[in-house]
Design a protein around this motif. Structure first.
Motif, PDB file in Angstrom:
ATOM      1  N   GLU A  41       0.977  -1.106   0.029  1.00 13.98           N
ATOM      2  CA  GLU A  41       0.032  -0.075  -0.051  1.00 13.98           C
ATOM      3  C   GLU A  41       0.886   1.164   0.011  1.00 13.98           C
ATOM      4  N   MET A  42       1.990   1.254   0.684  1.00 12.52           N
ATOM      5  CA  MET A  42       2.767   2.348   0.829  1.00 12.52           C
ATOM      6  C   MET A  42       3.472   2.378  -0.712  1.00 12.52           C
ATOM      7  N   ILE A  43       3.963   1.598  -1.381  1.00 10.03           N
ATOM      8  CA  ILE A  43       4.396   1.838  -2.445  1.00 10.03           C
ATOM      9  C   ILE A  43       3.418   2.307  -3.574  1.00 10.03           C
ATOM     10  N   ALA A  44       2.229   1.889  -3.695  1.00 10.12           N
ATOM     11  CA  ALA A  44       1.274   2.446  -4.444  1.00 10.12           C
ATOM     12  C   ALA A  44       0.865   3.890  -4.083  1.00 10.12           C
ATOM     13  N   THR A  45       0.970   3.946  -2.767  1.00  7.95           N
ATOM     14  CA  THR A  45       0.635   5.593  -2.304  1.00  7.95           C
ATOM     15  C   THR A  45       1.560   6.545  -2.878  1.00  7.95           C
ATOM     16  N   LEU A  46       2.912   6.051  -2.574  1.00  3.71           N
ATOM     17  CA  LEU A  46       4.194   7.004  -2.885  1.00  3.71           C
ATOM     18  C   LEU A  46       4.333   7.135  -4.680  1.00  3.71           C
ATOM     19  N   ALA A  47       3.771   5.869  -5.214  1.00  3.74           N
ATOM     20  CA  ALA A  47       3.793   6.261  -6.931  1.00  3.74           C
ATOM     21  C   ALA A  47       2.827   7.118  -7.148  1.00  3.74           C
ATOM     22  N   ALA A  48       1.654   7.025  -6.469  1.00  5.45           N
ATOM     23  CA  ALA A  48       0.550   8.257  -6.821  1.00  5.45           C
ATOM     24  C   ALA A  48       1.080   9.775  -6.294  1.00  5.45           C
ATOM     25  N   ALA A  49       1.908   9.676  -5.107  1.00  8.59           N
ATOM     26  CA  ALA A  49       2.174  11.078  -4.723  1.00  8.59           C
ATOM     27  C   ALA A  49       3.387  11.469  -5.826  1.00  8.59           C
ATOM     28  N   ASP A  50       4.018  10.745  -6.440  1.00  5.89           N
ATOM     29  CA  ASP A  50       5.002  11.239  -7.514  1.00  5.89           C
ATOM     30  C   ASP A  50       4.156  11.740  -8.539  1.00  5.89           C
ATOM     31  N   ASP A  51       3.152  11.162  -8.988  1.00  3.76           N
ATOM     32  CA  ASP A  51       2.320  11.332  -9.992  1.00  3.76           C
ATOM     33  C   ASP A  51       1.567  12.829  -9.726  1.00  3.76           C
ATOM     34  N   SER A  52       1.416  13.019  -8.220  1.00  2.72           N
ATOM     35  CA  SER A  52       0.778  14.118  -7.942  1.00  2.72           C
ATOM     36  C   SER A  52       1.728  15.314  -8.161  1.00  2.72           C
ATOM     37  N   LEU A  53       3.091  15.009  -8.020  1.00  4.29           N
ATOM     38  CA  LEU A  53       4.001  16.197  -8.409  1.00  4.29           C
ATOM     39  C   LEU A  53       3.893  16.450  -9.791  1.00  4.29           C
ATOM     40  N   ARG A  54       4.188  15.570 -10.438  1.00  2.40           N
ATOM     41  CA  ARG A  54       4.024  15.618 -11.886  1.00  2.40           C
ATOM     42  C   ARG A  54       2.769  16.404 -12.429  1.00  2.40           C
ATOM     43  N   ARG A  55       1.540  16.332 -11.766  1.00  6.58           N
ATOM     44  CA  ARG A  55       0.382  16.975 -12.035  1.00  6.58           C
ATOM     45  C   ARG A  55       0.530  18.390 -11.579  1.00  6.58           C
ATOM     46  N   LEU A  56       1.276  18.667 -10.326  1.00 10.22           N
ATOM     47  CA  LEU A  56       1.396  19.962  -9.926  1.00 10.22           C
ATOM     48  C   LEU A  56       2.147  20.767 -11.085  1.00 10.22           C
ATOM     49  N   SER A  57       3.211  19.978 -11.611  1.00  7.69           N
ATOM     50  CA  SER A  57       3.956  20.888 -12.491  1.00  7.69           C
ATOM     51  C   SER A  57       3.347  21.140 -13.914  1.00  7.69           C
ATOM     52  N   ASP A  58       2.206  20.369 -14.083  1.00  7.80           N
ATOM     53  CA  ASP A  58       1.321  20.575 -15.236  1.00  7.80           C
ATOM     54  C   ASP A  58       0.364  21.466 -15.219  1.00  7.80           C
ATOM     55  N   SER A  59      -0.119  21.725 -14.132  1.00  9.76           N
ATOM     56  CA  SER A  59      -1.240  22.432 -13.745  1.00  9.76           C
ATOM     57  C   SER A  59      -0.958  23.663 -12.814  1.00  9.76           C
TER      58      SER A  59
END
Length: 152
Positions: A41-59
């Motif tokens: 669950e932590m691995i999946a959460t951190l993968a989503a957090a990394d993608d959130s960072l990318r979304r912040l960069s794009d939006s």
């Protein structure tokens, strides 16, 4: 299936649109067989957090006063997902997710904004350090208050 959805602050104002999400998948369990359920669950959460960072960069449409990664945790039927050819955690969400299906919202702890800002500027060390930031748990009913806090 429980999924971990990367968000940017504007997502807090509407239902979550289809996108790449993360989950504890058979592929993840196979890739990291010695981990336990909490670790997966932590691995999946951190993968989503990394993608959130990318979304912040794009939006950057609206001025965000607090640069923090956001992940929401939701329960969706397996039919709402398809395998994505990305990470072992990756699934493509095929339909919007209502906030009624959200179990929790995870947000970087206050004070982590400088690390996120440096990561957004391309600092690889800051990106790696973002994985050490605690994600604070919020109930889905706190979403509007979070949106107000992040937009100021």
């Amino acid at each position: 299936m429980r999924i971990y959805i990367p968000l940017d602050p504007s997502d807090l104002r509407t239902d979550v649109s289809p996108r790449l999400v993360h989950a504890v998948t058979p592929q993840l369990k196979s890739a990291v067989p010695r981990e336990d359920a909490e670790g997966w669950e932590m691995i999946a959460t951190l993968a989503a957090a990394d993608d959130s960072l990318r979304r912040l960069s794009d939006s950057r449409e609206e001025p965000i006063t607090s640069l923090r990664r956001i992940v929401c945790v939701a329960e969706v039927p397996d039919s709402a997902l398809e395998v994505a050819d990305e990470l072992p955690t990756a699934r493509q969400l095929l339909e919007p997710v209502s906030w009624d299906d959200v179990v929790a919202i995870l947000v970087d702890e206050p004070g982590s904004e400088r690390v996120i800002e440096r990561a957004l500027a391309g600092d690889e060390k800051a990106f790696m350090a973002s994985g050490d930031i605690d994600l604070l748990w919020y109930d889905a009913i706190e979403r509007e208050a979070l949106a107000s806090e992040l937009f100021g």
